[in-house]
Design a protein around this motif. Structure first.
Motif, PDB file in Angstrom:
ATOM      1  N   TRP A 296       0.814  -1.209   0.000  1.00  0.00           N
ATOM      2  CA  TRP A 296       0.000   0.000   0.000  1.00  0.00           C
ATOM      3  C   TRP A 296       0.848   1.260   0.000  1.00  0.00           C
ATOM      4  O   TRP A 296       0.436   2.296  -0.511  1.00  0.00           O
ATOM      5  N   ARG A 297       1.986   1.166   0.598  1.00  0.00           N
ATOM      6  CA  ARG A 297       2.822   2.364   0.700  1.00  0.00           C
ATOM      7  C   ARG A 297       3.272   2.840  -0.683  1.00  0.00           C
ATOM      8  O   ARG A 297       3.372   4.037  -0.934  1.00  0.00           O
ATOM      9  N   ASN A 298       3.561   1.902  -1.536  1.00  0.00           N
ATOM     10  CA  ASN A 298       4.034   2.272  -2.871  1.00  0.00           C
ATOM     11  C   ASN A 298       2.907   2.437  -3.881  1.00  0.00           C
ATOM     12  O   ASN A 298       3.112   2.981  -4.959  1.00  0.00           O
ATOM     13  N   LEU A 299       1.761   1.907  -3.506  1.00  0.00           N
ATOM     14  CA  LEU A 299       0.654   1.888  -4.465  1.00  0.00           C
ATOM     15  C   LEU A 299       0.288   3.265  -5.033  1.00  0.00           C
ATOM     16  O   LEU A 299       0.140   3.395  -6.251  1.00  0.00           O
ATOM     17  N   PRO A 300       0.146   4.290  -4.172  1.00  0.00           N
ATOM     18  CA  PRO A 300      -0.269   5.585  -4.722  1.00  0.00           C
ATOM     19  C   PRO A 300       0.666   6.098  -5.808  1.00  0.00           C
ATOM     20  O   PRO A 300       0.199   6.590  -6.853  1.00  0.00           O
ATOM     21  N   LYS A 301       1.960   5.991  -5.574  1.00  0.00           N
ATOM     22  CA  LYS A 301       2.907   6.461  -6.587  1.00  0.00           C
ATOM     23  C   LYS A 301       2.720   5.711  -7.893  1.00  0.00           C
ATOM     24  O   LYS A 301       2.663   6.282  -8.977  1.00  0.00           O
ATOM     25  N   ARG A 302       2.697   4.379  -7.747  1.00  0.00           N
ATOM     26  CA  ARG A 302       2.617   3.550  -8.952  1.00  0.00           C
ATOM     27  C   ARG A 302       1.298   3.732  -9.681  1.00  0.00           C
ATOM     28  O   ARG A 302       1.237   3.642 -10.900  1.00  0.00           O
ATOM     29  N   ALA A 303       0.259   3.959  -8.909  1.00  0.00           N
ATOM     30  CA  ALA A 303      -1.055   4.104  -9.541  1.00  0.00           C
ATOM     31  C   ALA A 303      -1.287   5.533 -10.014  1.00  0.00           C
ATOM     32  O   ALA A 303      -2.222   5.777 -10.771  1.00  0.00           O
ATOM     33  N   GLY A 304      -0.440   6.438  -9.559  1.00  0.00           N
ATOM     34  CA  GLY A 304      -0.619   7.822  -9.946  1.00  0.00           C
ATOM     35  C   GLY A 304      -1.669   8.542  -9.138  1.00  0.00           C
ATOM     36  O   GLY A 304      -2.338   9.450  -9.615  1.00  0.00           O
ATOM     37  N   LEU A 305      -1.794   8.122  -7.882  1.00  0.00           N
ATOM     38  CA  LEU A 305      -2.772   8.755  -6.995  1.00  0.00           C
ATOM     39  C   LEU A 305      -2.073   9.676  -6.012  1.00  0.00           C
ATOM     40  O   LEU A 305      -0.994   9.353  -5.500  1.00  0.00           O
ATOM     41  N   LYS A 306      -2.682  10.790  -5.744  1.00  0.00           N
ATOM     42  CA  LYS A 306      -2.126  11.694  -4.739  1.00  0.00           C
ATOM     43  C   LYS A 306      -2.810  11.419  -3.406  1.00  0.00           C
ATOM     44  O   LYS A 306      -3.505  12.263  -2.836  1.00  0.00           O
ATOM     45  N   ARG A 307      -2.619  10.211  -2.975  1.00  0.00           N
ATOM     46  CA  ARG A 307      -3.170   9.771  -1.700  1.00  0.00           C
ATOM     47  C   ARG A 307      -2.096   9.001  -0.948  1.00  0.00           C
ATOM     48  O   ARG A 307      -1.156   8.489  -1.542  1.00  0.00           O
ATOM     49  N   CYS A 308      -2.261   8.909   0.354  1.00  0.00           N
ATOM     50  CA  CYS A 308      -1.337   8.073   1.095  1.00  0.00           C
ATOM     51  C   CYS A 308      -1.799   6.621   1.011  1.00  0.00           C
ATOM     52  O   CYS A 308      -2.953   6.325   0.723  1.00  0.00           O
ATOM     53  N   GLY A 309      -0.858   5.738   1.259  1.00  0.00           N
ATOM     54  CA  GLY A 309      -1.174   4.313   1.130  1.00  0.00           C
ATOM     55  C   GLY A 309      -2.282   3.866   2.054  1.00  0.00           C
ATOM     56  O   GLY A 309      -3.131   3.051   1.693  1.00  0.00           O
ATOM     57  N   LYS A 310      -2.268   4.421   3.238  1.00  0.00           N
ATOM     58  CA  LYS A 310      -3.302   4.040   4.195  1.00  0.00           C
ATOM     59  C   LYS A 310      -4.676   4.416   3.671  1.00  0.00           C
ATOM     60  O   LYS A 310      -5.645   3.664   3.821  1.00  0.00           O
ATOM     61  N   SER A 311      -4.744   5.598   3.108  1.00  0.00           N
ATOM     62  CA  SER A 311      -6.024   6.056   2.595  1.00  0.00           C
ATOM     63  C   SER A 311      -6.505   5.152   1.458  1.00  0.00           C
ATOM     64  O   SER A 311      -7.690   4.817   1.381  1.00  0.00           O
ATOM     65  N   CYS A 312      -5.553   4.749   0.615  1.00  0.00           N
ATOM     66  CA  CYS A 312      -5.909   3.851  -0.490  1.00  0.00           C
ATOM     67  C   CYS A 312      -6.422   2.516   0.049  1.00  0.00           C
ATOM     68  O   CYS A 312      -7.426   1.982  -0.426  1.00  0.00           O
TER      69      CYS A 312
END
Length: 312
Positions: free
Chosen positions: A38-54
DNA sequence: AAATTCAACAACCGCGGGGGG
DNA sequence: TCCCCCCGCGGTTGTTGAATT
């Protein structure tokens, strides 16, 4: 133990309600890459969210198996039973309710059930205050209702009736013949009471509970029930939760003013001495054989598809 | 019609467990 | 054994719409 700074502190991240576009990006990403990281997910997915939020958004809202719609009456009853067993272990409770999330159940509890119980408590309190100035010593509030309502922080404190889930084996067993209930004793109880080491019937022995370690406590004349200090792991808990809670009568207020214990939890039709009490972080039972069929998966109606369908 | 209160629920936050280096 | 990091959990807060005054 050092802890990484909360990702929500990072600047430039979106907060608050999720947009449909963000939902779509997250859903598409997880569909193609799977959950986790989850920590890396936002970057890879192109989301401006924190991993926890995702993670939270996915688990509580976007997951395809989320069940929408109101909590049914059956589900509510199940939640109440499980909460009385487990306390505020929302994730464990949610685990027994397919399609429901811990967050949903927690919210439902706080906004519905908790208030109902509190209202019931207040009602009972007013009634008892109005009627029993002369009977104060005789009537006690239902400990379950008291514990379940009000401050959630107190739900698991004090004389909790919830099942501890951290343990891995049974470490201590205490059996004291109840002087006030001698008629409830059976041969097994007598044997247990007279031997320094207790053997428990095989019908009850289920890994990982190590019943061979049952020991009698010598100075146990303060107690009036068989008590055992359970340590249980997830496997045992799973079995335990597979019990037929519909048979549990432990948590109903039967107005038994003679005791402030947790009352009878399970009653076998073949035995009037069957007792499984949950009190003060321990399980109490006067007849462990009675637990055998409970722990067995035969009554696993909670996992039975038909029952699950009935919940829908 | 506007203001206020309430209810529901989504989201945030901090903590702690556990795995891996 | 220690440290770091990821993850999950439970409590709390924020937001929004409905109901009420």
């Amino acid at each position: 133990m050092g802890r990484s700074p909360c990702c929500s502190k990072a600047e430039g991240l979106n907060r608050g309600a999720w947009t449909a576009m963000e939902d779509k990006i997250l859903t598409d990403y997880i569909k193609s890459h799977g959950e986790g990281k989850w920590r890396n997910l936002p970057k890879r997915a192109g989301l401006k969210r924190c991993g926890k939020s995702c993670r939270l958004r996915w688990l509580n809202y976007l997951r395809p198996d989320i069940k929408r719609g109101n909590i049914t009456r059956d589900e509510e009853e199940l939640i109440i039973r499980l909460h009385k067993l487990l306390g505020n272990r929302w994730s464990l409770i949610a685990g027994r309710l397919p399609g429901r999330t811990d967050n949903e159940i927690k919210n439902y509890w706080n906004t519905n059930i908790g208030k109902k119980i509190q209202a019931q408590l207040n009602h009972n309190s007013k009634r008892s205050n109005a009627s029993n100035h002369n009977h104060q010593a005789q009537e006690k509030p239902n400990p379950i209702m008291e514990r379940s309502a009000g401050d959630p922080h107190q739900a698991n404190k004090g004389s909790s009736c919830v099942v501890r889930t951290k343990a891995t084996k049974c470490t201590k067993a205490v059996n004291v013949i109840a002087s006030e209930r001698p008629q409830q004793l059976n041969p097994r109880d007598q044997i247990i009471d007279s031997k320094p080491v207790v053997e428990v019937g095989s019908s009850l022995v289920h890994d990982p509970v190590d019943f061979s370690k049952f020991m009698l406590e010598e100075n146990n004349n303060q107690s009036n029930n068989f008590m055992m200090d359970f340590e249980m792991d997830e496997n045992f808990l799973s079995d335990f939760l597979n019990m037929d809670f519909s048979q549990l009568s432990c948590f109903e207020d039967r107005g038994d003013s003679s005791t402030n214990r947790c009352d009878k939890a399970h009653s076998s039709p073949n035995s009037d001495q069957t007792l499984l009490l949950v009190s003060g972080d321990t399980l109490h039972g006067s007849n462990f054989q009675s637990m055998g069929p409970l722990i067995d998966s035969e009554l696993d109606w909670l996992c039975d598809k038909e029952n699950l369908n009935n919940l829908v």
